[in-house]
Motif scaffolding. Sequence first.
Motif, short mmCIF file in Angstrom:
data_model
loop_
_atom_site.label_atom_id
_atom_site.label_comp_id
_atom_site.label_asym_id
_atom_site.label_seq_id
_atom_site.Cartn_x
_atom_site.Cartn_y
_atom_site.Cartn_z
N LEU A 2 11.90 12.64 -13.44
CA LEU A 2 11.14 11.92 -12.42
C LEU A 2 11.35 10.42 -12.56
CD1 LEU A 2 7.81 13.95 -12.51
CD2 LEU A 2 9.21 13.59 -10.47
N TYR A 3 11.27 9.94 -13.80
CA TYR A 3 11.45 8.50 -14.04
C TYR A 3 12.86 8.07 -13.70
CZ TYR A 3 11.84 4.08 -16.53
OH TYR A 3 12.09 2.77 -16.85
N LEU A 4 13.83 8.81 -14.21
CA LEU A 4 15.23 8.43 -13.97
C LEU A 4 15.59 8.57 -12.50
CD1 LEU A 4 17.01 9.99 -17.09
CD2 LEU A 4 16.51 7.59 -16.65
N GLY A 5 15.07 9.61 -11.86
CA GLY A 5 15.41 9.82 -10.47
C GLY A 5 14.96 8.69 -9.57
N SER A 6 13.84 8.05 -9.92
CA SER A 6 13.30 6.99 -9.07
C SER A 6 13.77 5.60 -9.49
CB SER A 6 11.77 7.03 -9.09
OG SER A 6 11.29 6.80 -10.40
N THR A 7 14.31 5.47 -10.72
CA THR A 7 14.66 4.13 -11.21
C THR A 7 16.11 4.00 -11.66
OG1 THR A 7 14.02 4.63 -13.50
CG2 THR A 7 12.29 3.80 -12.03
N ARG A 8 16.90 5.09 -11.53
CA ARG A 8 18.24 5.08 -12.11
C ARG A 8 19.10 3.91 -11.60
NH1 ARG A 8 19.30 9.87 -11.34
NH2 ARG A 8 19.14 10.73 -13.43
N GLU A 9 19.15 3.73 -10.28
CA GLU A 9 19.99 2.66 -9.74
C GLU A 9 19.50 1.29 -10.18
OE1 GLU A 9 20.55 2.95 -5.57
OE2 GLU A 9 21.27 5.02 -5.63
N GLN A 10 18.19 1.11 -10.14
CA GLN A 10 17.60 -0.15 -10.57
C GLN A 10 17.90 -0.40 -12.05
OE1 GLN A 10 13.10 -0.97 -11.27
NE2 GLN A 10 13.45 -1.26 -9.09
N HIS A 11 17.75 0.64 -12.86
CA HIS A 11 18.01 0.54 -14.29
C HIS A 11 19.46 0.13 -14.56
CE1 HIS A 11 18.73 1.88 -18.43
NE2 HIS A 11 17.43 1.77 -18.62
N THR A 12 20.39 0.78 -13.88
CA THR A 12 21.81 0.49 -14.08
C THR A 12 22.14 -0.95 -13.70
OG1 THR A 12 22.42 2.79 -13.67
CG2 THR A 12 24.15 1.14 -13.41
N PRO A 72 0.79 -1.25 0.00
CA PRO A 72 0.00 0.00 0.00
C PRO A 72 0.81 1.29 0.00
CG PRO A 72 -1.04 -1.61 1.41
CD PRO A 72 0.24 -2.22 0.98
N ASP A 73 1.77 1.44 0.93
CA ASP A 73 2.53 2.69 0.99
C ASP A 73 3.38 2.88 -0.25
OD1 ASP A 73 1.37 3.17 3.39
OD2 ASP A 73 3.23 3.20 4.56
N ASN A 74 4.09 1.84 -0.67
CA ASN A 74 4.93 1.94 -1.87
C ASN A 74 4.08 2.23 -3.10
OD1 ASN A 74 7.27 1.48 -0.43
ND2 ASN A 74 7.34 -0.71 -0.90
N ALA A 75 2.94 1.56 -3.21
CA ALA A 75 2.07 1.77 -4.36
C ALA A 75 1.59 3.22 -4.43
CB ALA A 75 0.87 0.82 -4.29
N ALA A 76 1.22 3.78 -3.28
CA ALA A 76 0.76 5.17 -3.25
C ALA A 76 1.85 6.12 -3.73
CB ALA A 76 0.32 5.53 -1.83
N LEU A 77 3.08 5.85 -3.35
CA LEU A 77 4.17 6.73 -3.76
C LEU A 77 4.47 6.58 -5.25
CD1 LEU A 77 6.56 6.27 -0.71
CD2 LEU A 77 5.28 8.34 -1.33
N VAL A 78 4.44 5.36 -5.75
CA VAL A 78 4.70 5.16 -7.18
C VAL A 78 3.61 5.82 -8.02
CG1 VAL A 78 4.91 3.44 -9.01
CG2 VAL A 78 6.01 3.05 -6.82
N LEU A 79 2.36 5.68 -7.60
CA LEU A 79 1.27 6.31 -8.33
C LEU A 79 1.37 7.83 -8.26
CD1 LEU A 79 -1.69 3.95 -7.34
CD2 LEU A 79 -0.55 4.13 -9.56
N ALA A 80 1.83 8.36 -7.12
CA ALA A 80 2.04 9.81 -7.02
C ALA A 80 3.12 10.26 -7.99
CB ALA A 80 2.43 10.18 -5.59
N LEU A 81 4.16 9.46 -8.13
CA LEU A 81 5.24 9.78 -9.06
C LEU A 81 4.71 9.79 -10.49
CD1 LEU A 81 8.36 10.23 -8.98
CD2 LEU A 81 8.58 7.82 -9.56
N THR A 82 3.86 8.83 -10.80
CA THR A 82 3.26 8.77 -12.14
C THR A 82 2.40 10.00 -12.40
OG1 THR A 82 3.19 6.36 -11.95
CG2 THR A 82 1.85 7.36 -13.68
N ALA A 83 1.61 10.40 -11.40
CA ALA A 83 0.78 11.59 -11.55
C ALA A 83 1.64 12.84 -11.72
CB ALA A 83 -0.12 11.74 -10.33
N ALA A 84 2.76 12.89 -11.01
CA ALA A 84 3.67 14.03 -11.13
C ALA A 84 4.24 14.12 -12.53
CB ALA A 84 4.79 13.92 -10.11
N ALA A 85 4.61 12.98 -13.10
CA ALA A 85 5.16 12.97 -14.45
C ALA A 85 4.12 13.42 -15.47
CB ALA A 85 5.68 11.58 -14.79
N ALA A 86 2.87 12.98 -15.28
CA ALA A 86 1.80 13.37 -16.19
C ALA A 86 1.48 14.86 -16.08
CB ALA A 86 0.55 12.54 -15.90
N ALA A 87 1.56 15.39 -14.85
CA ALA A 87 1.23 16.80 -14.63
C ALA A 87 2.36 17.73 -15.06
CB ALA A 87 0.92 17.04 -13.15
N SER A 88 3.57 17.20 -15.13
CA SER A 88 4.72 18.04 -15.46
C SER A 88 5.57 17.35 -16.53
CB SER A 88 5.56 18.30 -14.20
OG SER A 88 6.67 19.11 -14.48
#
Length: 206
Positions: A128-138, A105-121
């Motif tokens: 936003l995408y790279l900032g939250s996934t950069r280490e995982q991506h690498t 629940p808590d993680n999902a809420a934050l990920v969805l907020a990040l998605t909304a932020a990307a859509a709004a801006s």
Amino acid sequence: MAQARRRGRPRETGTDEAILDAARDLLLREGYARLSMEKVAVAAGVGKPTVYRRWPSKAALVADVARRSSTAATPDGEIPEPRPGDVVRTLVSWFRSHAQSVTAPDNAALVLALTAAAAASPQDAESLYLGSTREQHTTLVELLRAGIATGELRADTDVDAVVGALIGSSLYLLLTGRTAEAPERAEGSVRALLDGIRSPEAGAPG
């Protein structure tokens, strides 16, 4: 964006933490749409200019909240070092546990907020995408390249495209609201995707 935040006087860690904590609590309680820099300032006990000196926009603040929460609260952040020939099995196992974590629940809420932020801006969407996934991506890129080097995966694999699809599959599970099925669906998606890039000489993982 990062350069803009480094201007001015040195940042105070205690103030940063208070702002990030306040923003996270508000996101979990009210969602991204109702979040405002003014509400964050009040909850953190600081002035609104103090928030803006550190984060130039709500989207930038949310990106740091998500990145901080992912680093602190996600136990599956590190992908284990696979044995030679075991890259696919490692990825399948990790993404199953990752799906369980990201749909909590808590993680999902934050990920969805990040998605909304990307859509709004849109101008901040990539950061936003790279900032939250950069280490995982690498880490995933390095893991897939290890599979190519050992012959487990095809040499012509588009590594960046595969990693983007893997990370995106977790977001899809959240957006479609099928979190109860997340582990099984994530494992199925990963297996289907990796089947397409497995070397013909490599055996199927268990």
